[in-house]
Design an enzyme around this catalytic site. Structure first.
Site, short mmCIF file in Angstrom:
data_model
loop_
_atom_site.label_atom_id
_atom_site.label_comp_id
_atom_site.label_asym_id
_atom_site.label_seq_id
_atom_site.Cartn_x
_atom_site.Cartn_y
_atom_site.Cartn_z
N SER A 241 -30.19 -55.33 -20.79
CA SER A 241 -30.42 -56.09 -19.82
C SER A 241 -31.54 -57.17 -20.05
O SER A 241 -32.48 -56.46 -20.57
CB SER A 241 -30.47 -55.25 -18.31
N ASP A 242 -31.73 -57.73 -19.28
CA ASP A 242 -32.80 -59.11 -18.84
C ASP A 242 -33.59 -57.67 -17.96
O ASP A 242 -33.16 -57.21 -17.45
CB ASP A 242 -32.67 -60.23 -18.79
#
Ligand code: BGC
Length: 760
Positions: A241-242
């Site tokens: 994920s960011d």
């Protein structure tokens, strides 16, 4: 569909490894989240250590200990290479690879297994605050640069994280904006470069973006993370994920996410409970755990006990990339500056004066998570003095207007006085970090007013003003700015940018950078302008396929400088284009000759169009390019391969990629609007033939294999078809409607359709 609902279907793309299935559930759950800001968990039962990840992309931002995200400037010293905006302007796969190899060496020296980059989103608008971190408005160029970067870094033993997947093309509302985009645009523009890098370079990881797409956050988007990435493209790596993109780890893991970063103890507990309650498919958890285990093994296999790297050699890599990145936009012959002239003549004013704060305090990288703490920093002022001796300098302005109006006036007046005495002025203008940064978009494309004013005042006393620009994305070039005798777009060049700029000014290096983004005349000309950045949490990509030069060319809009533009101190001739079919794609070959008096590098660009296209297409699209270095009067035969994948469009009827058969035109040029050679080639294509139905028109039937003869036979005697005035209208009526208006029986039409379908 509410975005927090875990997708019901398990991910079946890969068989589950028995070793992973046997791991304790708690260990699997732990693996799906970070241990802190920059480390994964290890897998104790498999004897695997955690790995460390760091930003990226144009140098290492490695933080010691658990790291503090907010301390953006607190990282170990690392070479600051040109950010993507500069690297892309080289149009050099070799430069991208050299930079990536050097960053990999620094990562290994710091114990970092994955560099969080490259950023490869499409520059949909010049206003995007993070454009400096992205390559181009064109997916082919972005894809080529990313493929070269990822391959080189991973061959050196360090993983990449191509980001931000997907449709993260603005900073406004980046954490929640929902993107609406049509199917062809999604695949052909915004996913195309990601597809290239995944299928050709298999990045160890892909970073999913913060935003939503079509109503579902990307971090929970099964369509993007599982169907497109894994099932369609065959991605074998890990989806991370960011930082902070995940709001519901169970939903994300179910949809295709493998690793949530950074650590989030609450999310781990919630996932454990969801697993316990049977709300997360076992296959999904195993897939995620397996992806992390694979990454731990990749990290372990390349862990290097060496520390340190050759700081000097890496500075030279940064310098070489910066040299190639500088784009000479215009030059009436004032450049290159003659070195002997640069020495002051006793009793007269200075031959050369340097003006502009950025000459002494360079703007050389972007602001935000990619900020690198450089090992060295060259300034253009020092580098110019290194070549030309004691050149006088005046700041001219204070970036951001931080020092107040009267101080600003004093700086300008001092600069004007200096310019009045000097024979030639090199003026450094650009944007400060206050207007362009990760986290927010620009609100206009203007150069700060104080700098425009300074330029006007300098030109009033000296018409020999050469301007060097430092900015992370295109700025509007006012008529005054366009009128200067020479204009260099130096983008953001990394820590060696000062030396590179001085070398270009004096002709020690022949400029060869090309624009990776159009410089429009004004913001409203940009095709996305009326659809950017959306409102109330949603944005519609209303310009469709017509992003950047694609839309500007379609409308014939005048631009300040076109995509692909960049001058040299020498000239190149293009001749003898040979275009042939090759494996369903094309191969273009031409002879390029250096017709001037200096050695130089030219980037030969291949634009493809389909003059009588049956589907919507931009007038031309970049599909290949090659760089060539030539001595004066030297020629070389340059070949550009355009594989069939490059020619494919998304066939929305069959939800697949296809090359549409027809006449393909290839134009070779030195920019998208400086096309020198053209040739055409027929391609059969491989478009799927979708079954003809009652909704198919006579026109479409006629275009199918064997369709025309069957149609003529079927409609022979039909009044509508025999009447030339009505035929055009009739050709566009779905064949099923010929019952009422054409007098045909439904059964007759069905039988006819069977014959049509049997023929193709
Ligand atoms: C950025 C990413 C970056 C991450 C870690 C995020 O805010 O969007 O590009 O890699 O932080 O610093």
């Amino acid at each position: 569909m509410p975005s927090s609902t875990p997708a019901a279907e398990p991910d079946t793309a890969r068989p589950v490894d028995p070793e992973i299935a046997a791991l304790p559930a708690a260990e699997k759950v732990a693996l799906t989240g970070g241990a802190d800001f920059w480390h994964t968990h290890g897998a104790p039962s498999l004897g695997l250590e955690p790995v460390m990840v760091s930003d990226g992309p144009h140098g290492l931002r490695s933080q010691k200990g658990e790291g503090d995200h907010l301390g953006l400037h607190d990282s170990v010293p690392a070479t600051c290479f040109p950010p993507a905006v500069g690297l892309a302007a080289t149009w050099s796969r070799e430069s991208a690879a050299a930079v990536a190899r050097a960053i990999a060496a620094e990562a290994l020296a710091e114990g970092v297994s994955v560099v969080l980059g490259p950023g490869m989103n499409i520059k949909r608008s010049p206003l995007c605050g993070r454009n400096f971190e992205y390559f181009s408005e064109d997916p082919h160029l972005a894809g080529e640069m990313a493929v070269a970067y990822v391959r080189a870094m991973q061959e050196a033993g360090v993983g990449t994280s191509v980001k931000h997947f997907a449709l993260n093309n603005q900073e406004t509302d980046r954490m929640r904006v929902d993107v609406s985009v049509d199917e062809r645009t999604l695949h052909e523009i915004y996913l195309r470069a990601f597809r290239a890098v995944v299928t050709r370079a298999q990045p160890w990881t892909v970073m999913c973006s913060y935003n939503s797409v079509r109503g579902t956050s990307v971090a929970q988007n099964r369509f993007l993370l599982s169907e497109v990435l894994r099932e369609q493209w065959g991605f074998e790596g890990l989806v991370v994920s960011d930082w902070g993109a995940v709001t519901d780890r169970a939903a994300s893991v179910s949809a295709g996410l493998d690793l949530q970063m950074p650590a989030d103890a609450g999310a781990e507990q919630a996932l454990a409970a969801a697993v316990e309650a049977g709300k997360v498919p076992a296959e999904a958890l195993d897939r995620a755990a397996a992806a992390v285990v694979r990454l731990l093994r990749q990290g372990a296999a390349h862990r290097d006990e060496r520390t340190g790297y050759d700081v000097e050699a890496h500075h030279r890599v940064a310098l070489e990339a910066a040299r190639r990145a500088i784009v000479l936009l215009g030059n009436d012959g004032i450049l290159p500056l003659a070195e002997p002239d640069a020495a002051a003549t006793p009793g007269e004013g200075p031959q050369l004066a340097v003006i502009g704060d950025f000459a002494a305090t360079p703007r050389y990288q972007g602001a935000g998570s990619s900020h690198v703490n450089p090992t060295r920093l060259s300034t253009a002022l020092d580098a110019i003095r290194g070549i030309a001796g004691e050149v006088p300098f005046a700041r001219g302005f204070a970036p951001g207007g931080t020092e107040g109006e009267s101080a600003g006036d004093a700086l300008r007046e001092e600069a004007v006085a200096l310019a009045g005495r000097a024979r030639t002025v090199v003026l450094f203008l650009g944007l400060g970090e206050d207007v362009e940064s990760e986290g927010f978009d620009r609100t206009d494309m203007e150069l700060p007013a104080a700098q425009e004013r300074l330029l006007e005042d300098l030109l009033a006393v000296n018409d020999r003003v050469v301007v060097v620009l430092s900015n992370g994305s295109a700025i509007r070039l006012s008529p005054v700015l366009r009128s200067v005798p020479a204009l260099l777009e130096a983008w953001l060049l990394g820590q060696a940018g000062g030396e590179a700029t001085a070398e270009v000014l004096f002709g020690r290096v022949n400029p060869s950078g090309k624009l990776a983004e159009t410089i429009p005349l004004r913001l409203l000309d940009v095709p996305s302008a009326l659809h950017f950045p959306g409102e109330r949490g949603s944005v519609t990509y209303g310009e469709g396929l017509f992003v950047g030069y694609r839309g500007l060319d379609a409308r014939g809009t005048e631009v300040a400088f076109p995509f692909g533009h960049g001058l040299s101190f020498t000239t190149f001739a293009f001749a003898d284009l040979a275009l042939t079919e090759q494996d369903g794609g094309l191969r273009a070959e031409a002879t390029i000759t250096n017709t001037g008096r200096r050695a130089g590098r030219e980037v030969v660009q291949a634009y493809v169009s389909v003059p009588d296209s049956r589907i919507t297409r931009p007038p031309r699209e970049l599909k290949g390019f090659a760089e060539v270095e030539l001595e004066p009067r030297e020629s070389a035969r340059v070949a550009i391969d355009i594989p069939a994948e490059e020619l494919q469009v998304r066939d929305v009827r069959s939800d697949s990629w296809a090359v549409v058969g027809g006449t393909y035109r290839v134009e070779l040029g030195a920019s998208s609007r400086d096309l020198r050679l053209s040739a055409e080639q027929q391609l059969a294509g491989d478009e799927p033939v979708v079954p003809a139905t009652v909704d198919t028109t006579p026109q479409e039937i006629a275009a199918r294999p064997g369709g025309e003869a069957l149609l003529e036979e079927f409609l022979a005697g039909s009044a509508m078809f025999e009447d030339p005035d009505m035929r055009t209208m009739a050709e566009q009526i779905p064949i099923g409607r010929f019952t009422g208006i054409g007098g045909y029986e439904a059964a007759e039409i069905r039988a006819f359709l069977d014959r049509v379908n049997a023929a193709s």
